[in-house]
Design a protein around this motif. Sequence first.
Motif, short mmCIF file in Angstrom:
data_model
loop_
_atom_site.label_atom_id
_atom_site.label_comp_id
_atom_site.label_asym_id
_atom_site.label_seq_id
_atom_site.Cartn_x
_atom_site.Cartn_y
_atom_site.Cartn_z
N ILE A 90 -2.34 39.34 24.19
CA ILE A 90 -2.67 37.92 24.22
C ILE A 90 -1.34 37.18 24.10
O ILE A 90 -0.70 37.22 23.05
CB ILE A 90 -3.59 37.52 23.06
CG1 ILE A 90 -4.89 38.33 23.10
CG2 ILE A 90 -3.88 36.02 23.09
CD1 ILE A 90 -5.77 38.13 21.87
N ILE A 91 -0.91 36.55 25.17
CA ILE A 91 0.33 35.77 25.12
C ILE A 91 -0.03 34.39 24.60
O ILE A 91 -0.82 33.66 25.20
CB ILE A 91 0.99 35.66 26.51
CG1 ILE A 91 1.25 37.04 27.10
CG2 ILE A 91 2.26 34.81 26.43
CD1 ILE A 91 2.59 37.64 26.83
N THR A 92 0.53 34.03 23.46
CA THR A 92 0.12 32.77 22.83
C THR A 92 1.02 31.60 23.23
O THR A 92 0.72 30.46 22.92
CB THR A 92 0.14 32.89 21.29
OG1 THR A 92 1.46 33.25 20.89
CG2 THR A 92 -0.83 33.95 20.81
N GLY A 93 2.13 31.89 23.91
CA GLY A 93 3.01 30.81 24.35
C GLY A 93 3.68 30.13 23.18
O GLY A 93 4.38 30.77 22.41
N THR A 94 3.40 28.85 23.01
CA THR A 94 4.06 28.11 21.93
C THR A 94 3.27 28.22 20.63
O THR A 94 3.71 27.73 19.59
CB THR A 94 4.19 26.63 22.28
OG1 THR A 94 2.88 26.12 22.54
CG2 THR A 94 5.07 26.44 23.49
N VAL A 95 2.08 28.83 20.68
CA VAL A 95 1.23 28.87 19.49
C VAL A 95 1.63 30.07 18.62
O VAL A 95 1.68 31.20 19.09
CB VAL A 95 -0.26 28.96 19.89
CG1 VAL A 95 -1.13 28.95 18.65
CG2 VAL A 95 -0.62 27.81 20.81
N CYS A 96 1.89 29.80 17.34
CA CYS A 96 2.50 30.79 16.47
C CYS A 96 1.48 31.64 15.71
O CYS A 96 1.78 32.23 14.68
CB CYS A 96 3.41 30.08 15.49
SG CYS A 96 2.61 28.66 14.74
N GLU B 3 1.33 22.91 12.08
CA GLU B 3 0.83 21.62 11.61
C GLU B 3 0.51 20.66 12.75
O GLU B 3 -0.38 19.82 12.62
CB GLU B 3 1.82 20.98 10.63
CG GLU B 3 1.63 21.45 9.18
CD GLU B 3 2.21 22.82 8.90
OE1 GLU B 3 2.89 23.38 9.78
OE2 GLU B 3 1.98 23.35 7.79
N LEU B 4 1.24 20.80 13.87
CA LEU B 4 0.92 19.92 15.00
C LEU B 4 -0.49 20.21 15.53
O LEU B 4 -1.26 19.29 15.79
CB LEU B 4 1.97 20.06 16.12
CG LEU B 4 1.84 19.06 17.26
CD1 LEU B 4 1.88 17.61 16.75
CD2 LEU B 4 2.93 19.27 18.30
N SER B 5 -0.83 21.49 15.65
CA SER B 5 -2.18 21.77 16.15
C SER B 5 -3.22 21.38 15.11
O SER B 5 -4.32 20.94 15.46
CB SER B 5 -2.32 23.21 16.63
OG SER B 5 -2.24 24.11 15.57
N ILE B 6 -2.88 21.51 13.83
CA ILE B 6 -3.80 21.04 12.78
C ILE B 6 -3.99 19.52 12.89
O ILE B 6 -5.11 19.00 12.82
CB ILE B 6 -3.27 21.39 11.37
CG1 ILE B 6 -3.13 22.91 11.20
CG2 ILE B 6 -4.14 20.78 10.29
CD1 ILE B 6 -4.40 23.65 10.91
N ALA B 7 -2.88 18.80 13.10
CA ALA B 7 -2.96 17.34 13.23
C ALA B 7 -3.85 16.94 14.40
O ALA B 7 -4.66 16.02 14.31
CB ALA B 7 -1.55 16.76 13.39
#
Lengths: 228, 114
Positions: A90-96, B3-7
Amino acid sequence: MNPPTRLVEVRQRVLKQNDIVARALRERFRAAGVYAISLVSSPGAGKTALLERTLSLFRAEFQVAALVGDLATDNDAQRLARSQVPVRQIITGTVCHLEAGMVESGLEGWDLANLDFLFIENVGNLVCPASYDLGEALRVVLFSVTEGEDKPLKYPTIFNTADLALITKIDLAGAVEFDAPAAHRSIAAVRPGMMVFEVSAKSGAGMDEWLQFLKTRRREFQQFAPAT
Amino acid sequence: MHELSIALNVLDVAAEEAERQGGRVIAIHLRMGPLSGVVKEALLSAYELAREISPLADADLVIEDVPLVAHCASCDTPCTLESPQELRCPVCGTGTSRVISGRELEVVALEIES
Ligand SMILES: Nc1nc2c(ncn2[C@@H]2O[C@H](COP(=O)(O)OP(=O)(O)O)[C@@H](O)[C@H]2O)c(=O)[nH]1
Ligand SMILES: [Mg+2]
Ligand SMILES: [Zn+2]
């Protein structure tokens, strides 16, 4: 004068969307009798190495599969594919971190009913994955002897959400003068009573204990699953 | 840094409710515990970015800290803990992993101009 305002009560979990998907996954895993295990750690703590060894050792006895989250590459999936079990990246890209929806998409086309164990390697990160339920039955947090005995104190939340801790690369303990009692104290401080195993994917130390634990947990899990 | 995705999630939840309610949202009230996995300062600054690209650009984020409370099996009572680094009953010293509150991350109210 400011216009009048009213306060409207809401009470919604911020991650409710993720939680809804995670709950649906958990129900699917239960119905299919597949024991799902997620692994979280800092980058390089040894998740992939542990999985390589685990998959190869389990392959003869069980149907196992793995999903691997990574920011950009599929190197880990390629390593794991050598164990000759189904593996998906699963490549998440910018999602950590992984989210439940990514796991759901990653499973597409797989017949869960044919699986005994599903391993999910999260993106290397001890912060962000803490907030996201993936529907797993067991969350395992790993940290290696080279990372410092106080790692759990620096990241209490992820340790608190985990069900089991693995201290990895135990073969290097002597070389780095690893203080095992201090590490166990740190874990106990942030998550009293959590089980801890010391393992090495390299030497194989502690692997029996870890595999035995998984088998036992899966048996217990299945006693509560609907008969198929 | 999630936090950006949480926001963005906070804004989504609020926007959904605002739609039902009608009116201009001027504040979103959030409850957050020390075991939510979210850092307050980071969320507040991420929120400043996120609101710019949201229909709720006028809404301030107001965060209420939820205390960390666990159940002590020895005292058989809830106890408030100082820090997630030491889940130990302050009265008797027993380790307490049964967290009652402190994991919250929820939108609790909207302030709407009517
Ligand atoms: N000595 C030793 N090295 C290990 C062990 N497990 C992993 N490594 C090494 O640590 C590095 C990172 O391991 P990897 O499994 O990719 O970590 P991940 O990022 O958590 O998936 C690699 O160079 C591995 O060879 C171990 O048990 N002992
Ligand atoms: Mg890896
Ligand atoms: Zn007590």
